[in-house]
Structures are given as structure tokens and as C-alpha cells.
Design an enzyme around this catalytic site. Structure first.
Site, short mmCIF file in Angstrom:
data_model
loop_
_atom_site.label_atom_id
_atom_site.label_comp_id
_atom_site.label_asym_id
_atom_site.label_seq_id
_atom_site.Cartn_x
_atom_site.Cartn_y
_atom_site.Cartn_z
CG ASP A 168 -1.84 1.09 1.38
OD1 ASP A 168 -2.99 0.92 0.99
OD2 ASP A 168 -1.44 2.16 1.88
CB ILE A 169 0.87 4.39 -1.98
CG1 ILE A 169 1.11 3.66 -3.30
CG2 ILE A 169 1.63 5.72 -1.96
CD1 ILE A 169 0.62 4.41 -4.52
CD GLU A 211 -4.86 4.24 -0.77
OE1 GLU A 211 -4.90 4.63 0.41
OE2 GLU A 211 -5.83 4.28 -1.52
#
Length: 289
Positions: A168-169, A211
Site C-alpha cells: 500500500d502507498i 492505492e
């Protein structure tokens, strides 16, 4: 500003004969899969209710772009929009459309189709949308879940390993809030390209959520999966993410899990997801297994 980086791309019209028919297919946006026939002399695209193709988004100008049909070619022109018009990730002023071009207006992406069998091409594109995420051009969640079930069954049958990476960003909301959603979309697409170029052909990279991404690693144990996760984490941290000349630091938190004999896809996803949140809680920009 968009005007600082405009790329004007004009092909000789005589070299780009128009097919019998042409259309735009929305591959990312509110009306996914909708077909827009390009059979008028001019077609206006924008936020205005009077636009031939209306896109009701803040990032789209009222009169954003226009497609003109010369009889031999279709020419796309930006109409001085605030956020610009993109063709295949290049910001353009004027451009002669070619079959397969991707047009991005605001946060909406169209694919341009032309040729002698436009209906066949359209149905092929609709089928493709069942497996591919329109923004990042990697696999979508639906395809990922199907492949994970298949690969777990295969691993059990042949007594081979399989691992799953979920990443995940970090602070992605801050990227959107600071630089705008167009920049956030650009980061998602660039990250997908960076990762896709560093994994094996048999690995399955997918956009799992907004994301959040996932990679299925057939015949890879959790130790090797962790090593790959760490390699990708470092690669993303060092990669130069940039949108409209603005550098955007990007890091990810990675969770890794290996499948046991009794695991199904839900159990494997939960373990990888738990490990990702462990990485988040451990300070982010790290990898846990």
C-alpha cells in the site's frame, strides 16, 4: 502549470487515413465501457452540459478539448484547459489520433478505436475491461481473485510453494491533498510500471484497491517472497516519481504471506493484509512477513 510541458504532436494527415468508423471507449471513469461514436464533424469534450461528451469532474474544464473530423483523420485539440489533455501520458496541444491511443481528460481515460471492424474491436475492449484496470493497465481485483484461487489449487496439487505480497502507498491521501488527484493517478500508474518491469512473467500483479496492490508469486516460498518485497520497497523509494515537474516522494508498506496446506484465498489474503498493517504500524516504508 500544464502549459509549461505541452507536447505538440502532429502527424501528416495524409499519412493517417481514417478508418471506416471511429469511437472512444471509456476505460476508466464513471461510465466504464460506454462507447462514444465519432461520426460528427466536431465533437466537444468538457464539463459543460452542452458538451457532446460530458465529463462531470472538477479537474475537467467546461470546454476542455475538441475532436475534429477532416474526412481523412481525427484531430484532438486541447482548448486551453486548466489541467491539460493527455495522449498516452504525453501532454498535448494538438494530435492526430491513431488506433489504440489512450486519451486522458481529467481523471477519465478513453481508448480510441478505428478500423474496418469497429464493433469487434469494441467488444474485445469490453472483454479486456473485465480483467484490466483502466488507469494502471495491470490486472484488476476480479482477475486477481480468480488467479489466486487457481494458483493455490495448483500449488496444493503439485506440492509447491506460493506466496502473496500486498502493499500500500504510504500517506497516499497526503499526495492527493497536496498535489491533486491527477498527480495521485499518475503516481499509481507509474508505480505499476516500476513494479511490473521487475517481476517474472508468471507473477500476477494487480490493483487490489484504491492505492493497494497485490502480487501472486507461484512456486515462491515466504522467505523468497520477503526478499522480493524488500527489493521492490527499496526500488519504489528510490524511483523518481514526478508530475508536471513536481517531484513526489513515494514509499510503500509491504506484507508477505505464504500459503499452507489448509489455506484458501481468503486466509492467505488476510495474513498478507495483516502483515502489511504490521508494516504500517511499524513506521511504514518497510516489509513484514
Amino acid at each position: 502549470m500544464a502549459s509549461k510541458t505541452v507536447v505538440t504532436v502532429i502527424s501528416k494527415i495524409s499519412e493517417r487515413p481514417l478508418g471506416k468508423e471511429a469511437c472512444l471507449v471509456m476505460i476508466y471513469g464513471a461510465e466504464l465501457g460506454k462507447k462514444f461514436n465519432l461520426d460528427q464533424a466536431t465533437i466537444n469534450i468538457g464539463r459543460s452540459s452542452r458538451a457532446d461528451i460530458q465529463i462531470d469532474q472538477e479537474s475537467v474544464s467546461r470546454n476542455h478539448a475538441r475532436i475534429s473530423n477532416t474526412g481523412k483523420s481525427l484531430i484532438l485539440r486541447d482548448l486551453g484547459s486548466t489541467n491539460g489533455t493527455y495522449i498516452n501520458d504525453d501532454l498535448i496541444d494538438e494530435y492526430v489520433l491513431r488506433d489504440g491511443d489512450l486519451i486522458k481528460i481529467g481523471r477519465t481515460i478513453f481508448k480510441f478505436l478505428t478500423g474496418g471492424n469497429i464493433e469487434n474491436a469494441y467488444h474485445e475492449e469490453i472483454y479486456r475491461l473485465t480483467t484490466i484496470d483502466g488507469l494502471t493497465q495491470i490486472y484488476n481485483k476480479r482477475y486477481f481473485l480468480e488467479m489466486l484461487e487457481r494458483e493455490i489449487s495448483r500449488a496444493k496439487r503439485y506440492h509447491r510453494g506460493i506466496s502473496l505480497l500486498i502493499f500500500d502507498i504510504d500517506h497516499f491521501k497526503n499526495i492527493n491533498d497536496t498535489h491533486g488527484h491527477l498527480a495521485g493517478d499518475h503516481v499509481l500508474k507509474q508505480l505499476s510500471t516500476v513494479v511490473k518491469n521487475k517481476i517474472r512473467r508468471e507473477d500476477v500483479l494487480a490493483r487490489y484497491g484504491g492505492e493497494e496492490f497485490a502480487i501472486i508469486l507461484p512456486e515462491i516460498d515466504v522467505t523468497s517472497g520477503l526478499a522480493l518485497g524488500e527489493k521492490l520497497r527499496k526500488l519504489i523509494e528510490k524511483s523518481p516519481f514526478k508530475f508536471e515537474e513536481t517531484k513526489i516522494p513515494v514509499t510503500v508498506s509491504v506484507g508477505v504471506a505464504g500459503a499452507g496446506d489448509g489455506d484458501n484465498s481468503e486466509a492467505l489474503i488476510k495474513r498478507a493484509d495483516d502483515k502489511m498493517y504490521e508494516a504500517k504500524n511499524g513506521g511504514r516504508n518497510c516489509c513484514r512477513a
